[in-house]
Scaffold this motif. Structure first.
Motif, PDB file in Angstrom:
ATOM      1  N   ARG A 269     -84.685 -43.198  24.384  1.00  0.00           N
ATOM      2  CA  ARG A 269     -85.978 -43.518  23.750  1.00  0.00           C
ATOM      3  C   ARG A 269     -86.518 -42.292  23.024  1.00  0.00           C
ATOM      4  O   ARG A 269     -87.727 -42.154  22.830  1.00  0.00           O
ATOM      5  CB  ARG A 269     -86.994 -43.993  24.793  1.00  0.00           C
ATOM      6  N   ARG A 275     -90.265 -44.925  18.784  1.00  0.00           N
ATOM      7  CA  ARG A 275     -89.945 -44.638  20.195  1.00  0.00           C
ATOM      8  C   ARG A 275     -90.826 -45.418  21.174  1.00  0.00           C
ATOM      9  O   ARG A 275     -90.468 -45.622  22.310  1.00  0.00           O
ATOM     10  CB  ARG A 275     -90.109 -43.134  20.470  1.00  0.00           C
ATOM     11  N   ALA A 279     -85.540 -48.838  22.304  1.00  0.00           N
ATOM     12  CA  ALA A 279     -84.614 -48.024  23.110  1.00  0.00           C
ATOM     13  C   ALA A 279     -83.191 -48.343  22.655  1.00  0.00           C
ATOM     14  O   ALA A 279     -82.892 -49.492  22.311  1.00  0.00           O
ATOM     15  CB  ALA A 279     -84.773 -48.341  24.589  1.00  0.00           C
TER      16      ALA A 279
END
Length: 476
Positions: A269, A275, A279
């Motif tokens: 991540r 972010r 992921a």
């Protein structure tokens, strides 16, 4: 001369401190560049005299048995990593304003203009495994790389060799970092911090400060261990390039800007678009060999550095699958009468031994050797519930015995006084008596080996040999 780049070595007076593995090549390289080289060495034994003769034949001055005096006219000292900072030679150098470099600093200074960037790994434990995993991942991405530094491949050879690299996976010890003022990595990780080599550094604070040097001037990522706050503190203190990010790794679910584990999958991540929401799956826990918790942490750290360098997710998985751990690192030797025998001779300090002990449920522990200033209360208290029995060997075994008496008084302990070559055979025989089917006999000494063996490899070999003899006796 500071720590700026030196381009003209002709006629420069350089003193090399210590013959050893790094001293001899450093002296030869500097001499080849036109420097006036003097080597000083504390010892004056047969091996030192042979090395001295080899260097003197090239025209290099060698002074044996006198490592304390600063040679007249010295403009720079290049030291072997093992020389302690409190040696009189370095006090004299400081007084005279003479800089001191280690072999890593010398290699950094001698890189060419188009040299490969360095991905640097340090920490108390797991360095070599992480660097080798990293090199395996980089290779899987089609990059020309090598695992170098503190693991046997000389950085000087790599930097001055003809082979061209895209990126280097560099293992750095706290000693090497102490003497590397101008090193600036692309990205770096401090895997963990635990008391080690305090006899060299003088204090935990000084040791941590030297480890933290690896983050200085990082360009893309400072990777830290979420479970070890001291590593994050070092990132905070580091002076990095604009835009460099702090990236954590964790055995739990990762927050944004972290790598971690979700449902048996290693996920990223940190190096993904958005972010907060996204992921990237990198590999499965089963792709890590062996999948012990501390080794999954090593894999995440290696993956973080590779991703910082722009490596695709598939290469992380392929690289981890291709990786084979070194000997004497949680190596399963054999099963005899339902008991597993595991060699982790590389666990030369309490932190490494703790990781090893945490990987098994019911253990007969073989421990002891040279403590290097370590204490064992925390280690023993943490492992007490898993211990079926303990066999102690080596010079400082009393320190472990006392910790066992305090924190695991009911655990049977066999204290072996002998230090001859047959001692390991005796230790394995005693461990066998204590072990029941389903147990693990674990060699994780938590100590250095030099009181009884040439190195941890020889100690592990002696253990494996003793176990194989057991197996033959059992008709296995």
């Amino acid at each position: 001369m500071g720590s700026g780049k030196v381009t003209d070595w002709q006629g420069k007076h350089v003193t090399v401190a210590g013959l050893g593995v790094s001293g001899v090549p450093a002296a030869k390289v500097l001499h080849g560049l036109g420097a006036v080289v003097t080597v000083v060495n504390d010892g004056d034994d047969e091996r030192a005299r042979a090395q001295a003769a080899e260097l003197e034949a090239l025209g290099i001055t060698v002074r044996l048995g006198d490592g304390a005096t600063l040679p007249e006219g010295t403009e720079l000292i290049v030291t072997a990593p093992g020389w302690k900072p409190d040696k009189p030679l370095f006090a004299a150098a400081e007084k005279a304003g003479v800089p001191v470099w280690g072999d890593v600093e010398l290699a950094w200074q001698l890189r060419g203009p188009d040299a490969a960037p360095w991905l640097a790994v340090t920490g108390t434990n797991g360095k070599t495994t992480t660097v080798q995993m990293l090199a395996s991942i980089l290779r899987a991405a089609g990059l020309r790389t090598a695992a170098v530094g503190n693991i046997g491949v000389s950085l000087l050879d790599v930097v001055l060799g003809d082979e061209k690299y895209d990126v280097l996976a560099v293992e750095l010890s706290s000693y090497q970092l102490h003497w590397a003022p101008s090193l600036r990595a692309h990205s770096a990780v401090v895997l963990n911090l635990a008391p080690d080599h305090l006899d060299w550094h003088g204090s935990m604070e000084a040791y941590a400060k030297d480890k933290g040097r690896v983050y200085e001037g990082n360009r893309v990522a400072c990777v830290y261990n979420v479970a070890d706050k001291a590593t994050e503190d070092l990132v905070r203190e580091a002076d990095v390039e604009e835009g460099c990010r702090a990236v954590g790794f964790t055995l739990g679910t990762p927050a944004p800007s972290q790598l971690g584990v979700v449902d048996g999958i290693l996920v990223d991540r940190a190096f993904v678009e958005d972010r907060q929401k996204n992921a990237q799956e990198l590999a499965e826990v089963s792709d890590v060999n062996p999948p012990a918790p501390h080794n999954i942490a090593n894999a995440l750290a290696a993956a973080a550095l590779a991703r910082a360098f722009g490596v695709p997710a598939k290469a992380v998985r392929d690289g981890l699958r291709a990786f084979r751990p070194d000997a004497h690192r949680i190596a399963h030797v054999a099963d005899v009468d339902g008991v597993a025998y595991v060699d982790d001779s590389k666990a030369t300090n309490t932190h490494a031994a703790g990781a090893s002990l945490a990987a098994y449920e019911s253990i007969v522990w073989i421990a002891g050797g040279l403590a290097k200033g370590a204490t064992f209360d925390e280690l023993v208290a943490g492992a007490a519930k898993r211990l079926r029995g303990v066999v102690l060997i080596g010079a400082d075994r009393a320190l472990i015995r006392e910790a066992l008496a305090r924190h695991a008084p009911e655990v049977p302990v066999v204290d072996l006084e002998r230090t001859d070559t047959g001692a390991m055979r005796a230790a394995v025989a005693e461990a066998r008596k204590l072990a029941h089917a389903g147990d693990t006999v674990l060699l994780a000494p938590a100590c250095a080996s030099m009181d009884m063996f040439a190195n941890y490899n020889k100690r592990g070999d002696a253990f494996a040999e003793a176990v194989r003899e057991l197996g033959e006796g059992a008709g296995a």
